[in-house]
Motif scaffolding. Sequence first.
Motif, PDB file in Angstrom:
ATOM      1  N   ALA A 242       7.652  14.142   2.413  1.00  0.00           N
ATOM      2  CA  ALA A 242       7.630  12.741   1.997  1.00  0.00           C
ATOM      3  C   ALA A 242       6.479  12.002   2.682  1.00  0.00           C
ATOM      4  O   ALA A 242       5.761  11.229   2.032  1.00  0.00           O
ATOM      5  N   LEU A 243       6.277  12.246   3.974  1.00  0.00           N
ATOM      6  CA  LEU A 243       5.165  11.591   4.670  1.00  0.00           C
ATOM      7  C   LEU A 243       3.825  12.078   4.123  1.00  0.00           C
ATOM      8  O   LEU A 243       2.893  11.292   3.950  1.00  0.00           O
ATOM      9  N   ARG A 244       3.730  13.363   3.812  1.00  0.00           N
ATOM     10  CA  ARG A 244       2.504  13.911   3.215  1.00  0.00           C
ATOM     11  C   ARG A 244       2.193  13.179   1.900  1.00  0.00           C
ATOM     12  O   ARG A 244       1.055  12.805   1.626  1.00  0.00           O
ATOM     13  N   CYS A 245       3.212  12.969   1.091  1.00  0.00           N
ATOM     14  CA  CYS A 245       3.063  12.257  -0.182  1.00  0.00           C
ATOM     15  C   CYS A 245       2.616  10.814   0.056  1.00  0.00           C
ATOM     16  O   CYS A 245       1.702  10.314  -0.618  1.00  0.00           O
ATOM     17  N   LEU A 246       3.232  10.145   1.023  1.00  0.00           N
ATOM     18  CA  LEU A 246       2.870   8.769   1.343  1.00  0.00           C
ATOM     19  C   LEU A 246       1.420   8.672   1.815  1.00  0.00           C
ATOM     20  O   LEU A 246       0.678   7.768   1.413  1.00  0.00           O
ATOM     21  N   ILE A 247       1.019   9.618   2.657  1.00  0.00           N
ATOM     22  CA  ILE A 247      -0.361   9.629   3.157  1.00  0.00           C
ATOM     23  C   ILE A 247      -1.320   9.894   2.012  1.00  0.00           C
ATOM     24  O   ILE A 247      -2.368   9.256   1.909  1.00  0.00           O
ATOM     25  N   ASP A 248      -0.978  10.830   1.140  1.00  0.00           N
ATOM     26  CA  ASP A 248      -1.831  11.127  -0.006  1.00  0.00           C
ATOM     27  C   ASP A 248      -2.013   9.874  -0.868  1.00  0.00           C
ATOM     28  O   ASP A 248      -3.108   9.592  -1.337  1.00  0.00           O
ATOM     29  N   HIS A 249      -0.944   9.119  -1.042  1.00  0.00           N
ATOM     30  CA  HIS A 249      -1.014   7.889  -1.833  1.00  0.00           C
ATOM     31  C   HIS A 249      -1.948   6.871  -1.177  1.00  0.00           C
ATOM     32  O   HIS A 249      -2.839   6.321  -1.831  1.00  0.00           O
ATOM     33  N   VAL A 250      -1.763   6.604   0.101  1.00  0.00           N
ATOM     34  CA  VAL A 250      -2.539   5.571   0.774  1.00  0.00           C
ATOM     35  C   VAL A 250      -4.003   5.997   0.959  1.00  0.00           C
ATOM     36  O   VAL A 250      -4.904   5.159   0.972  1.00  0.00           O
ATOM     37  N   ARG A 251      -4.248   7.294   1.041  1.00  0.00           N
ATOM     38  CA  ARG A 251      -5.624   7.797   1.165  1.00  0.00           C
ATOM     39  C   ARG A 251      -6.220   8.120  -0.207  1.00  0.00           C
ATOM     40  O   ARG A 251      -7.301   8.678  -0.294  1.00  0.00           O
ATOM     41  N   SER A 252      -5.533   7.810  -1.259  1.00  0.00           N
ATOM     42  CA  SER A 252      -5.988   8.080  -2.637  1.00  0.00           C
ATOM     43  C   SER A 252      -6.356   9.543  -2.830  1.00  0.00           C
ATOM     44  O   SER A 252      -7.387   9.870  -3.423  1.00  0.00           O
ATOM     45  N   GLY A 253      -5.496  10.416  -2.313  1.00  0.00           N
ATOM     46  CA  GLY A 253      -5.700  11.850  -2.485  1.00  0.00           C
ATOM     47  C   GLY A 253      -6.829  12.415  -1.661  1.00  0.00           C
ATOM     48  O   GLY A 253      -7.298  13.511  -1.932  1.00  0.00           O
ATOM     49  N   GLY A 254      -7.264  11.719  -0.633  1.00  0.00           N
ATOM     50  CA  GLY A 254      -8.420  12.135   0.142  1.00  0.00           C
ATOM     51  C   GLY A 254      -8.166  13.101   1.275  1.00  0.00           C
ATOM     52  O   GLY A 254      -8.926  13.129   2.231  1.00  0.00           O
ATOM     53  N   SER A 255      -7.133  13.926   1.190  1.00  0.00           N
ATOM     54  CA  SER A 255      -6.892  14.904   2.257  1.00  0.00           C
ATOM     55  C   SER A 255      -6.040  16.046   1.720  1.00  0.00           C
ATOM     56  O   SER A 255      -5.361  15.909   0.720  1.00  0.00           O
ATOM     57  N   SER A 256      -6.115  17.163   2.422  1.00  0.00           N
ATOM     58  CA  SER A 256      -5.275  18.300   2.051  1.00  0.00           C
ATOM     59  C   SER A 256      -4.598  18.841   3.301  1.00  0.00           C
ATOM     60  O   SER A 256      -5.119  18.717   4.407  1.00  0.00           O
ATOM     61  N   SER A 257      -3.451  19.419   3.091  1.00  0.00           N
ATOM     62  CA  SER A 257      -2.703  20.010   4.195  1.00  0.00           C
ATOM     63  C   SER A 257      -3.484  21.203   4.749  1.00  0.00           C
ATOM     64  O   SER A 257      -4.118  21.942   4.006  1.00  0.00           O
ATOM     65  N   ASN A 258      -3.442  21.371   6.067  1.00  0.00           N
ATOM     66  CA  ASN A 258      -4.132  22.469   6.725  1.00  0.00           C
ATOM     67  C   ASN A 258      -3.134  23.193   7.616  1.00  0.00           C
ATOM     68  O   ASN A 258      -2.481  22.562   8.457  1.00  0.00           O
TER      69      ASN A 258
ATOM     70  N   GLN B 100       0.816  -1.206   0.000  1.00  0.00           N
ATOM     71  CA  GLN B 100       0.000   0.000   0.000  1.00  0.00           C
ATOM     72  C   GLN B 100       0.855   1.264   0.000  1.00  0.00           C
ATOM     73  O   GLN B 100       0.365   2.330  -0.307  1.00  0.00           O
ATOM     74  N   VAL B 101       2.103   1.137   0.363  1.00  0.00           N
ATOM     75  CA  VAL B 101       2.987   2.289   0.498  1.00  0.00           C
ATOM     76  C   VAL B 101       3.544   2.670  -0.872  1.00  0.00           C
ATOM     77  O   VAL B 101       3.977   1.811  -1.635  1.00  0.00           O
ATOM     78  N   ALA B 102       3.526   3.957  -1.168  1.00  0.00           N
ATOM     79  CA  ALA B 102       4.045   4.452  -2.447  1.00  0.00           C
ATOM     80  C   ALA B 102       5.513   4.077  -2.615  1.00  0.00           C
ATOM     81  O   ALA B 102       6.263   3.970  -1.645  1.00  0.00           O
ATOM     82  N   SER B 103       5.919   3.910  -3.842  1.00  0.00           N
ATOM     83  CA  SER B 103       7.308   3.576  -4.136  1.00  0.00           C
ATOM     84  C   SER B 103       8.232   4.711  -3.694  1.00  0.00           C
ATOM     85  O   SER B 103       7.803   5.856  -3.549  1.00  0.00           O
ATOM     86  N   ARG B 104       9.483   4.378  -3.523  1.00  0.00           N
ATOM     87  CA  ARG B 104      10.468   5.381  -3.111  1.00  0.00           C
ATOM     88  C   ARG B 104      10.597   6.487  -4.156  1.00  0.00           C
ATOM     89  O   ARG B 104      10.809   7.640  -3.824  1.00  0.00           O
ATOM     90  N   SER B 105      10.427   6.133  -5.432  1.00  0.00           N
ATOM     91  CA  SER B 105      10.539   7.150  -6.478  1.00  0.00           C
ATOM     92  C   SER B 105       9.298   8.047  -6.529  1.00  0.00           C
ATOM     93  O   SER B 105       9.389   9.207  -6.913  1.00  0.00           O
ATOM     94  N   ALA B 106       8.141   7.527  -6.139  1.00  0.00           N
ATOM     95  CA  ALA B 106       6.909   8.326  -6.151  1.00  0.00           C
ATOM     96  C   ALA B 106       6.901   9.383  -5.053  1.00  0.00           C
ATOM     97  O   ALA B 106       6.326  10.456  -5.224  1.00  0.00           O
ATOM     98  N   CYS B 107       7.529   9.075  -3.924  1.00  0.00           N
ATOM     99  CA  CYS B 107       7.596  10.004  -2.790  1.00  0.00           C
ATOM    100  C   CYS B 107       9.056  10.120  -2.350  1.00  0.00           C
ATOM    101  O   CYS B 107       9.497   9.430  -1.422  1.00  0.00           O
ATOM    102  N   PRO B 108       9.828  10.986  -3.010  1.00  0.00           N
ATOM    103  CA  PRO B 108      11.254  11.115  -2.695  1.00  0.00           C
ATOM    104  C   PRO B 108      11.500  11.515  -1.244  1.00  0.00           C
ATOM    105  O   PRO B 108      10.726  12.261  -0.660  1.00  0.00           O
ATOM    106  N   GLY B 109      12.563  10.987  -0.681  1.00  0.00           N
ATOM    107  CA  GLY B 109      12.987  11.352   0.666  1.00  0.00           C
ATOM    108  C   GLY B 109      12.346  10.544   1.771  1.00  0.00           C
ATOM    109  O   GLY B 109      12.652  10.748   2.948  1.00  0.00           O
TER     110      GLY B 109
END
Length: 183
Positions: free
Chosen positions: A55-71, A32-41
């Motif tokens: 990088a964690l934001r990118c990983l979370i976005d991947h696992v949540r299928s883009g279902g959240s935004s930074s606040n 379920q975790v995005a590849s290292r190249s998809a979320c650098p660092g």
Amino acid sequence: MKEGNRRRALALTCALATFVAIVPAAESDAKQVASRSACPGQTNIHAPEQVQEQALRCLIDHVRSGGSSSNGALEQAAGRKAGDIFDCGFSHTACGRPFDGYAKQYGYTSGTSGWRLGENLAWGKRKRGSARNALKAWLNSPPHRATLLSGSFEHIGIGLKRGRFGGASKSAVWVLQIGCRGC
């Protein structure tokens, strides 16, 4: 917020507040975790904290299928909570502050008729403190997974603090605050 709604929101936030020390994740979660190249660092523990948080934001976005935004309010709250944990110990109420204290302080809960907030904490030393390992640990823990993947949350804030923690050098403390307003 009406008193009954406030009590329900507080009860829910307390039920959603969870934490975990980083342990190896199950193999199925790794898919379920995005590849290292998809979320650098995501595994670079020497990168600046801002890069690791992204990088964690990118990983979370991947696992949540883009279902959240930074606040911004949750970003500030998560950063302050990470500092409190370093100063006072690994707890959702570090330094005696309420679980939702910083979210309120930075305005996340104001101006809305309802809100919910969840929080995941993680810490690990050396490579176990990477963004990738924090996400894997949350996915491997049913309460963390539920908080992370809940479709009712729409905003996230991420905090990271690195240094000597719990007697271990090169440690990382991660804070994920996740919420919704007007829900």
